[in-house]
Design a protein around this motif. Structure first.
Motif, PDB file in Angstrom:
ATOM      1  N   PRO A  93       0.848  -1.193   0.000  1.00  0.00           N
ATOM      2  CA  PRO A  93       0.000   0.000   0.000  1.00  0.00           C
ATOM      3  C   PRO A  93       0.887   1.248   0.000  1.00  0.00           C
ATOM      4  CG  PRO A  93      -0.457  -1.427   1.892  1.00  0.00           C
ATOM      5  CD  PRO A  93       0.787  -1.930   1.255  1.00  0.00           C
ATOM      6  N   LEU A  94       0.453   2.296  -0.682  1.00  0.00           N
ATOM      7  CA  LEU A  94       1.195   3.558  -0.660  1.00  0.00           C
ATOM      8  C   LEU A  94       0.759   4.355   0.565  1.00  0.00           C
ATOM      9  CD1 LEU A  94       1.286   5.024  -4.287  1.00  0.00           C
ATOM     10  CD2 LEU A  94       3.222   4.396  -2.848  1.00  0.00           C
ATOM     11  N   SER A  95       1.700   4.987   1.218  1.00  0.00           N
ATOM     12  CA  SER A  95       1.379   5.778   2.415  1.00  0.00           C
ATOM     13  C   SER A  95       1.945   7.176   2.290  1.00  0.00           C
ATOM     14  CB  SER A  95       1.976   5.120   3.660  1.00  0.00           C
ATOM     15  OG  SER A  95       1.437   3.830   3.832  1.00  0.00           O
ATOM     16  N   VAL A  96       1.351   8.084   3.034  1.00  0.00           N
ATOM     17  CA  VAL A  96       1.894   9.439   3.140  1.00  0.00           C
ATOM     18  C   VAL A  96       2.798   9.457   4.367  1.00  0.00           C
ATOM     19  CG1 VAL A  96       1.346  11.870   3.518  1.00  0.00           C
ATOM     20  CG2 VAL A  96      -0.123  10.462   2.045  1.00  0.00           C
ATOM     21  N   VAL A  97       4.056   9.814   4.171  1.00  0.00           N
ATOM     22  CA  VAL A  97       5.032   9.770   5.258  1.00  0.00           C
ATOM     23  C   VAL A  97       5.585  11.177   5.477  1.00  0.00           C
ATOM     24  CG1 VAL A  97       7.222   8.797   6.020  1.00  0.00           C
ATOM     25  CG2 VAL A  97       5.649   7.409   4.669  1.00  0.00           C
ATOM     26  N   ALA A  98       5.503  11.644   6.700  1.00  0.00           N
ATOM     27  CA  ALA A  98       5.955  13.009   6.989  1.00  0.00           C
ATOM     28  C   ALA A  98       6.912  13.023   8.169  1.00  0.00           C
ATOM     29  CB  ALA A  98       4.750  13.900   7.304  1.00  0.00           C
ATOM     30  N   ARG A  99       7.688  14.088   8.237  1.00  0.00           N
ATOM     31  CA  ARG A  99       8.584  14.282   9.383  1.00  0.00           C
ATOM     32  C   ARG A  99       7.736  14.373  10.652  1.00  0.00           C
ATOM     33  NH1 ARG A  99      13.978  17.706   9.866  1.00  0.00           N
ATOM     34  NH2 ARG A  99      13.331  18.762  11.762  1.00  0.00           N
ATOM     35  N   ALA A 100       8.189  13.730  11.717  1.00  0.00           N
ATOM     36  CA  ALA A 100       7.373  13.596  12.933  1.00  0.00           C
ATOM     37  C   ALA A 100       6.982  14.951  13.531  1.00  0.00           C
ATOM     38  CB  ALA A 100       8.124  12.754  13.970  1.00  0.00           C
ATOM     39  N   ASP A 101       7.840  15.963  13.383  1.00  0.00           N
ATOM     40  CA  ASP A 101       7.517  17.260  14.007  1.00  0.00           C
ATOM     41  C   ASP A 101       6.839  18.229  13.035  1.00  0.00           C
ATOM     42  OD1 ASP A 101       9.561  17.836  12.331  1.00  0.00           O
ATOM     43  OD2 ASP A 101      10.984  18.492  13.861  1.00  0.00           O
ATOM     44  N   SER A 102       6.367  17.697  11.877  1.00  0.00           N
ATOM     45  CA  SER A 102       5.712  18.592  10.914  1.00  0.00           C
ATOM     46  C   SER A 102       4.257  18.827  11.312  1.00  0.00           C
ATOM     47  CB  SER A 102       5.780  17.986   9.518  1.00  0.00           C
ATOM     48  OG  SER A 102       5.038  16.786   9.499  1.00  0.00           O
ATOM     49  N   GLU A 105       9.998   3.802  13.573  1.00  0.00           N
ATOM     50  CA  GLU A 105      10.279   3.237  14.900  1.00  0.00           C
ATOM     51  C   GLU A 105      11.158   4.181  15.723  1.00  0.00           C
ATOM     52  OE1 GLU A 105      12.037  -0.973  16.378  1.00  0.00           O
ATOM     53  OE2 GLU A 105      10.860  -0.969  14.527  1.00  0.00           O
ATOM     54  N   ALA A 106      12.093   4.847  15.021  1.00  0.00           N
ATOM     55  CA  ALA A 106      12.994   5.772  15.722  1.00  0.00           C
ATOM     56  C   ALA A 106      12.299   7.084  16.082  1.00  0.00           C
ATOM     57  CB  ALA A 106      14.212   6.051  14.842  1.00  0.00           C
ATOM     58  N   GLY A 107      11.074   7.260  15.577  1.00  0.00           N
ATOM     59  CA  GLY A 107      10.332   8.484  15.893  1.00  0.00           C
ATOM     60  C   GLY A 107      10.680   9.670  15.012  1.00  0.00           C
ATOM     61  N   ASP A 108      11.409   9.427  13.906  1.00  0.00           N
ATOM     62  CA  ASP A 108      11.779  10.539  13.015  1.00  0.00           C
ATOM     63  C   ASP A 108      10.700  10.824  11.966  1.00  0.00           C
ATOM     64  OD1 ASP A 108      14.228  10.786  14.326  1.00  0.00           O
ATOM     65  OD2 ASP A 108      15.122   9.206  13.087  1.00  0.00           O
ATOM     66  N   LEU A 109      10.034   9.777  11.528  1.00  0.00           N
ATOM     67  CA  LEU A 109       8.971   9.926  10.520  1.00  0.00           C
ATOM     68  C   LEU A 109       7.692   9.302  11.047  1.00  0.00           C
ATOM     69  CD1 LEU A 109      10.843   8.896   7.212  1.00  0.00           C
ATOM     70  CD2 LEU A 109      10.244  11.216   7.935  1.00  0.00           C
ATOM     71  N   VAL A 110       6.555   9.774  10.540  1.00  0.00           N
ATOM     72  CA  VAL A 110       5.284   9.131  10.886  1.00  0.00           C
ATOM     73  C   VAL A 110       4.478   8.881   9.618  1.00  0.00           C
ATOM     74  CG1 VAL A 110       5.057  10.060  13.224  1.00  0.00           C
ATOM     75  CG2 VAL A 110       4.200  11.361  11.292  1.00  0.00           C
ATOM     76  N   VAL A 111       3.666   7.824   9.683  1.00  0.00           N
ATOM     77  CA  VAL A 111       2.749   7.549   8.574  1.00  0.00           C
ATOM     78  C   VAL A 111       1.466   8.300   8.869  1.00  0.00           C
ATOM     79  CG1 VAL A 111       1.434   5.773   7.371  1.00  0.00           C
ATOM     80  CG2 VAL A 111       3.773   5.306   8.118  1.00  0.00           C
ATOM     81  N   VAL A 112       1.102   9.212   7.974  1.00  0.00           N
ATOM     82  CA  VAL A 112      -0.053  10.086   8.194  1.00  0.00           C
ATOM     83  C   VAL A 112      -1.287   9.462   7.555  1.00  0.00           C
ATOM     84  CG1 VAL A 112      -0.956  12.395   7.771  1.00  0.00           C
ATOM     85  CG2 VAL A 112       1.502  12.056   8.101  1.00  0.00           C
ATOM     86  N   PRO A 113      -2.392   9.341   8.299  1.00  0.00           N
ATOM     87  CA  PRO A 113      -3.614   8.802   7.692  1.00  0.00           C
ATOM     88  C   PRO A 113      -4.005   9.639   6.470  1.00  0.00           C
ATOM     89  CG  PRO A 113      -3.880   9.072  10.068  1.00  0.00           C
ATOM     90  CD  PRO A 113      -2.584   9.710   9.712  1.00  0.00           C
ATOM     91  N   CYS A 114      -4.424   8.966   5.420  1.00  0.00           N
ATOM     92  CA  CYS A 114      -4.681   9.667   4.156  1.00  0.00           C
ATOM     93  C   CYS A 114      -6.070   9.335   3.634  1.00  0.00           C
ATOM     94  CB  CYS A 114      -3.616   9.253   3.139  1.00  0.00           C
ATOM     95  SG  CYS A 114      -3.880   9.979   1.525  1.00  0.00           S
TER      96      CYS A 114
END
Length: 309
Positions: free
Chosen positions: A164-173, A251-260
């Motif tokens: 599945p394709l996901s939207v991935v953003a920087r965790a602090d964005s 897992e490292a908390g740098d990026l998050v998968v954003v619900p789309c």
DNA sequence: ACTCCATGCGGCCCAAGATC
DNA sequence: GATCTTGGGCCGCATGGAGT
């Protein structure tokens, strides 16, 4: 006496249109190919190729031999599969691979292949699906693991993985902190980083994010997945890629998968090859790829397109 | 100048025969 | 039975000729 090696050489010269190309494919030198073709022509007492300045072309007798040659090699492949020990399989398989596969299970494929068929070696070419498709059609590749299946009737494909394709953003964005699933407006507000311009995911994304009367969406196309991830980490924009590629960063908390909220079509990867290929080593690689892919998360239903192995 | 295929030569490998 | 010798087959390297 007609040797199987000479028959195979004949077939590759015919397919690739030259002695040099056949030498590269068979991992030998051009003079060696020249000798084998001379030997088979002497045995049969006929000329099989017209050696012209425009290249090497089959004679009428050569064309006649093609069908017999293919049947002989197909029979050899059948014998190897049915009777031969896995160790007996040998050769070089030119494997084209999409980068997504490189970042997910290619290493396991190589490892498993080495365990099962120690005498089969891979010549790996990492590229985008359009280039891999070209490689297959020009026969510079034996098998490609790509975004498939291809529409070409000359090819067969076997589903491997569906991501599945996901939207991935920087965790602090801001996007990562939002409560609601992101839609067209939120994604148009910043650059989106994804697969190269001439691929399906890029085209799908451009269509989804295009709004009549508005400027074109900012989509940064990139052929390097590690660069896409790096750009997302640096906050250049949001990445639209399979989440499986950023498991470590999430897992490292740098990026998050954003619900789309957008209907992003999943990416299906297939093992694809030419229908008239009877290279037993290549077929073994496809079988191992299928087995390895099945063990991974997001394994595709085992659907074959056009045909089966 | 470059590409393509052909040819000559030397080296390597392997099987068969000879010798101990 | 073990070792050596020999000859054939195959391969790669270097090079030549033809064509663009």
């Amino acid at each position: 006496m007609l040797e199987l090696k000479e028959i195979e050489t004949f077939l590759w010269v015919a397919r690739l249109g030259g002695f040099r190309a056949a030498a590269h494919k068979l991992n030998t030198t051009q003079p060696s190919i020249s000798n084998r073709i001379a030997a088979i022509e002497a045995t049969l007492g006929v000329q099989l190729f017209d050696r012209g300045p425009q290249g090497t072309a089959l004679t009428a007798r050569g064309r006649e031999l093609i069908g017999y040659a293919e049947r002989m090699l197909a029979l050899r492949a059948e014998i190897m599969r049915a009777v031969g020990s896995p160790d007996a399989l040998r050769g070089v398989v030119r494997l084209g691979v999409s980068e997504t596969i490189v970042h997910t299970w290619l290493s396991r494929l190589v490892e498993r292949l080495h365990g099962l068929h120690p005498n089969v070696t891979l010549e790996i070419d990492v590229d985008t699906t359009p280039n891999l498709r070209e490689g297959l059609l020009t026969q510079s590749l034996d098998v490609a693991l790509l975004l498939g299946p291809l529409a070409e009737p000359r090819t067969k494909s076997l589903s491997l993985s569906t991501y599945p394709l996901s939207v991935v953003a920087r965790a602090d964005s801001a996007l990562a902190r939002g409560a609601r699933p992101v839609g067209v407006e939120a994604l148009r507000a910043q650059p989106v980083i994804t697969y190269p311009r001439n691929t399906r995911p890029y085209a799908d994304l451009r269509d989804l994010l295009s709004v009549p009367g508005e400027p074109a969406p900012r989509i940064y196309a990139n052929a390097s997945l590690s660069t896409i991830v790096r750009m997302a980490l640096d906050g250049i924009g949001v990445a639209v890629i399979p989440a499986v590629l950023v498991e470590r960063e999430v897992e490292a908390g740098d990026l998050v998968v954003v619900p789309c909220a957008l209907p992003l079509a999943p990416l299906t990867f297939t093992a694809t090859w030419l229908v008239d290929a009877h290279d037993h080593s290549a077929l073994a690689v496809i079988a191992v790829a299928r087995a390895v892919a099945r063990e991974q998360p997001f394994a595709a239903e085992a659907i074959s397109h056009n045909d089966h192995i």
